[in-house]
Design an enzyme around this catalytic site. Structure first.
Site, PDB file in Angstrom:
ATOM      1  N   ARG A  59     -21.542  15.350 -63.229  1.00 13.60           N
ATOM      2  CA  ARG A  59     -22.732  15.702 -62.431  1.00 13.60           C
ATOM      3  C   ARG A  59     -22.857  14.835 -61.176  1.00 13.60           C
ATOM      4  O   ARG A  59     -23.499  15.237 -60.199  1.00 13.60           O
ATOM      5  CB  ARG A  59     -23.995  15.603 -63.305  1.00 13.60           C
ATOM      6  CG  ARG A  59     -25.201  16.147 -62.621  1.00 13.60           C
ATOM      7  CD  ARG A  59     -26.399  16.534 -63.517  1.00 13.60           C
ATOM      8  NE  ARG A  59     -26.343  16.166 -64.890  1.00 13.60           N
ATOM      9  CZ  ARG A  59     -26.967  15.098 -65.424  1.00 13.60           C
ATOM     10  NH1 ARG A  59     -27.674  14.294 -64.665  1.00 13.60           N
ATOM     11  NH2 ARG A  59     -26.880  14.854 -66.708  1.00 13.60           N
ATOM     12  N   TYR A 112     -37.017  29.964 -41.611  1.00 14.26           N
ATOM     13  CA  TYR A 112     -36.348  30.893 -42.536  1.00 14.26           C
ATOM     14  C   TYR A 112     -37.359  31.313 -43.613  1.00 14.26           C
ATOM     15  O   TYR A 112     -37.998  30.451 -44.233  1.00 14.26           O
ATOM     16  CB  TYR A 112     -35.168  30.118 -43.136  1.00 14.26           C
ATOM     17  CG  TYR A 112     -34.291  30.846 -44.106  1.00 14.26           C
ATOM     18  CD1 TYR A 112     -33.569  31.976 -43.718  1.00 14.26           C
ATOM     19  CD2 TYR A 112     -34.128  30.375 -45.402  1.00 14.26           C
ATOM     20  CE1 TYR A 112     -32.732  32.615 -44.615  1.00 14.26           C
ATOM     21  CE2 TYR A 112     -33.289  31.014 -46.302  1.00 14.26           C
ATOM     22  CZ  TYR A 112     -32.608  32.135 -45.900  1.00 14.26           C
ATOM     23  OH  TYR A 112     -31.779  32.759 -46.786  1.00 14.26           O
ATOM     24  N   ASP A 184     -33.397  22.011 -40.402  1.00 13.74           N
ATOM     25  CA  ASP A 184     -32.446  23.022 -40.863  1.00 13.74           C
ATOM     26  C   ASP A 184     -31.503  23.272 -39.680  1.00 13.74           C
ATOM     27  O   ASP A 184     -31.861  23.926 -38.701  1.00 13.74           O
ATOM     28  CB  ASP A 184     -33.190  24.299 -41.282  1.00 13.74           C
ATOM     29  CG  ASP A 184     -32.241  25.352 -41.867  1.00 13.74           C
ATOM     30  OD1 ASP A 184     -31.044  25.340 -41.512  1.00 13.74           O
ATOM     31  OD2 ASP A 184     -32.712  26.185 -42.660  1.00 13.74           O
ATOM     32  N   LYS A 209     -22.908  29.643 -44.656  1.00 17.12           N
ATOM     33  CA  LYS A 209     -22.700  30.367 -43.401  1.00 17.12           C
ATOM     34  C   LYS A 209     -21.359  29.989 -42.767  1.00 17.12           C
ATOM     35  O   LYS A 209     -20.329  30.367 -43.270  1.00 17.12           O
ATOM     36  CB  LYS A 209     -23.879  30.100 -42.461  1.00 17.12           C
ATOM     37  CG  LYS A 209     -25.250  30.357 -43.110  1.00 17.12           C
ATOM     38  CD  LYS A 209     -25.540  31.847 -43.317  1.00 17.12           C
ATOM     39  CE  LYS A 209     -26.682  32.126 -44.286  1.00 17.12           C
ATOM     40  NZ  LYS A 209     -27.980  31.594 -43.897  1.00 17.12           N
TER      41      LYS A 209
HETATM   42  C1  LIG Z   1     -29.047  31.450 -44.898  1.00 23.16           C
HETATM   43  C2  LIG Z   1     -29.943  30.380 -44.481  1.00 23.16           C
HETATM   44  C3  LIG Z   1     -30.466  29.490 -45.415  1.00 23.16           C
HETATM   45  C4  LIG Z   1     -30.233  29.647 -46.904  1.00 23.16           C
HETATM   46  O1  LIG Z   1     -28.913  29.493 -47.268  1.00 23.16           O
HETATM   47  P1  LIG Z   1     -28.387  30.133 -48.658  1.00 23.16           P
HETATM   48  O2  LIG Z   1     -27.072  29.467 -48.853  1.00 23.16           O
HETATM   49  O3  LIG Z   1     -28.308  31.604 -48.425  1.00 23.16           O
HETATM   50  O4  LIG Z   1     -29.378  29.778 -49.707  1.00 23.16           O
HETATM   51  C5  LIG Z   1     -31.263  28.471 -44.957  1.00 23.16           C
HETATM   52  N1  LIG Z   1     -31.542  28.325 -43.653  1.00 23.16           N
HETATM   53  C6  LIG Z   1     -31.059  29.167 -42.732  1.00 23.16           C
HETATM   54  C7  LIG Z   1     -31.390  28.935 -41.307  1.00 23.16           C
HETATM   55  C8  LIG Z   1     -30.250  30.216 -43.109  1.00 23.16           C
HETATM   56  O5  LIG Z   1     -29.797  31.064 -42.179  1.00 23.16           O
END
Ligand SMILES: *Cc1c(COP(=O)(O)O)cnc(C)c1O
Length: 399
Positions: A59, A112, A184, A209
């Site tokens: 972990r 988001y 973010d 992404k």
């Molecule tokens: C897609 C996204 C997330 C979430 O990511 P996941 O891996 O799909 O949970 C968070 N912030 C932004 C800006 C995103 O585009």
């Protein structure tokens, strides 16, 4: 690291400490729960160094994770990186590590949508109050600060509507009040802006992404500066948040081509965005490199480059005409997420419902595109046909 050639070298060489890779170029998959020790001394050493890149228990991570954590820390410019089962997991993991009952959170209004839901549905129940703020607020954020404000959360550009924030101005105010800043940073990826140089304490990536880059893994990262790393690491560990070494392996693999992929996504997106800007149906293009995008000047100042994701607003349109636009496209597929090699399209109505601090005019539909690695002539031809379908539906409806 604003020198692009140095950055290209860093993307290739970072996180490849022989201690983790054993000399293998792409860090291999180490799977583990139990790690055995021969002596009490060995075990004591492992306990003492469990947060230090020594194997202790699955972990806490394996060399596959350690190599990736090191790479993301270096590219983001932070001190340590915690890994999460998704980008959403990284956001909740970071927020829950620092917020407790009675705290106040300042959250950007263009965030988001699942992050907004986390605040309204989960944090509210834990006694954390959220105030949403205008993404273009800048230093005026000071007016919203209360004695119990603990965290300011930023996302720049904002999801879907793409407003770029004055990150350094907000961080300066936050520092004066001892408030933690979290960003973010998914749109920039770890290579297109320098969050820690702008004053951010914790930078978050949906590595799902562009880092993974092939639409086949969910993973998130949160990178902290030296001050905030011990608490982020320990609290995320206490919540039991781990990632599969197979997923981390793919993230590590994707990372090595991040630079060339982003450069191509960016080039393709600029070409398509320029074409869209000249279409009579388009009100304005919300691509950070365009001066029609709110906060464009901060993109010019703070970002190294762009990517494939942007939006545009139509002068008019209804559900039928936008549906005709987005359905039956040849290369643009309809679907959530972004950052893979394929082009994507989404039509948005009712964005006013996910805005509480700012006004959004929902009479003008917004379409978001992710420009993939296809030939741009094919993508533009696809969009041309989409506009033809859109116009014929719109005209039929107004007769
Ligand atoms: C897609 C996204 C997330 C979430 O990511 P996941 O891996 O799909 O949970 C968070 N912030 C932004 C800006 C995103 O585009």
């Amino acid at each position: 690291m604003s020198n692009k050639d140095q950055l290209a070298t860093q993307i290739v060489s970072t996180g490849r400490d022989k201690k983790y890779t054993k000399g293998i170029i792409n860090p291999p998959v180490f799977r583990a729960s139990t790690v055995v020790f021969n002596t009490m001394d060995e075990m004591r050493y492992a306990i003492k160094n469990k947060t230090n890149g020594e194997m202790f228990y699955g972990r806490r991570g394996t060399p596959t994770h350690f190599a990736f954590q090191q790479a993301i820390s270096e590219l983001e410019g932070g001190f340590g990186t915690a890994l999460y089962p998704s980008g959403a997991g990284a956001i909740s993991g970071a927020l829950l590590s620092f917020l407790s009952q009675g705290d106040h959170l300042l959250m950007v209004d263009s965030v988001y949508e699942p992050t907004r839901d986390l605040c309204d549905k989960l944090l509210a129940g834990y006694g954390v109050e959220t105030t949403y703020y205008d993404p273009l607020i800048g230093a005026d954020i000071s007016k919203l600060i209360r004695p119990n404000t603990k965290v300011i959360f930023l996302e720049s550009p904002g999801s879907i509507t793409m407003e770029i924030q004055d990150v350094p101005a907000i961080c300066r105010i936050a520092k004066q009040h001892n408030i933690i800043t979290m960003l973010d940073n998914t749109w920039a990826s770890p290579i297109n802006c320098r969050p820690f140089e702008m004053g951010i304490d914790i930078s978050i990536q949906a590595a799902t992404k562009y880092i993974v880059g092939h639409s086949d893994v969910m993973i998130g990262t949160a990178t902290a500066n030296e001050t905030h790393w011990p608490r982020l690491r320990e609290h995320s560990y206490l919540m039991g948040l781990t990632t599969s070494p197979d997923d981390v392996y793919l993230a590590n693999r994707g990372l090595r081509t991040l630079g060339v992929r982003l450069a191509q996504h960016n080039k393709n997106a600029l070409k398509v965005a320029n074409w869209l800007a000249n279409r009579p149906e388009v009100d304005h293009v919300r691509h950070p490199a365009f001066d029609t995008c709110p906060g464009h000047e901060f993109f010019e100042r703070d970002f190294i480059s762009g990517n494939g994701l942007f939006s545009f607003v139509l002068k008019q349109g209804n559900l039928a005409s936008v549906t005709a636009f987005v359905e039956d496209m040849k290369h643009f597929k309809m679907g959530f997420s972004w950052g893979g090699f394929e082009s994507l399209v989404l039509g948005y109505f009712g964005l006013d419902k996910i805005r509480t601090a700012t006004h959004w005019d929902s009479s003008k539909p917004l379409i978001r595109l992710h420009i993939g690695l296809e030939d741009t002539d094919d993508l533009i031809a696809d969009l041309e046909q989409a506009f033809a379908r859109f116009n014929s539906k719109l005209n039929a409806n107004t007769k």
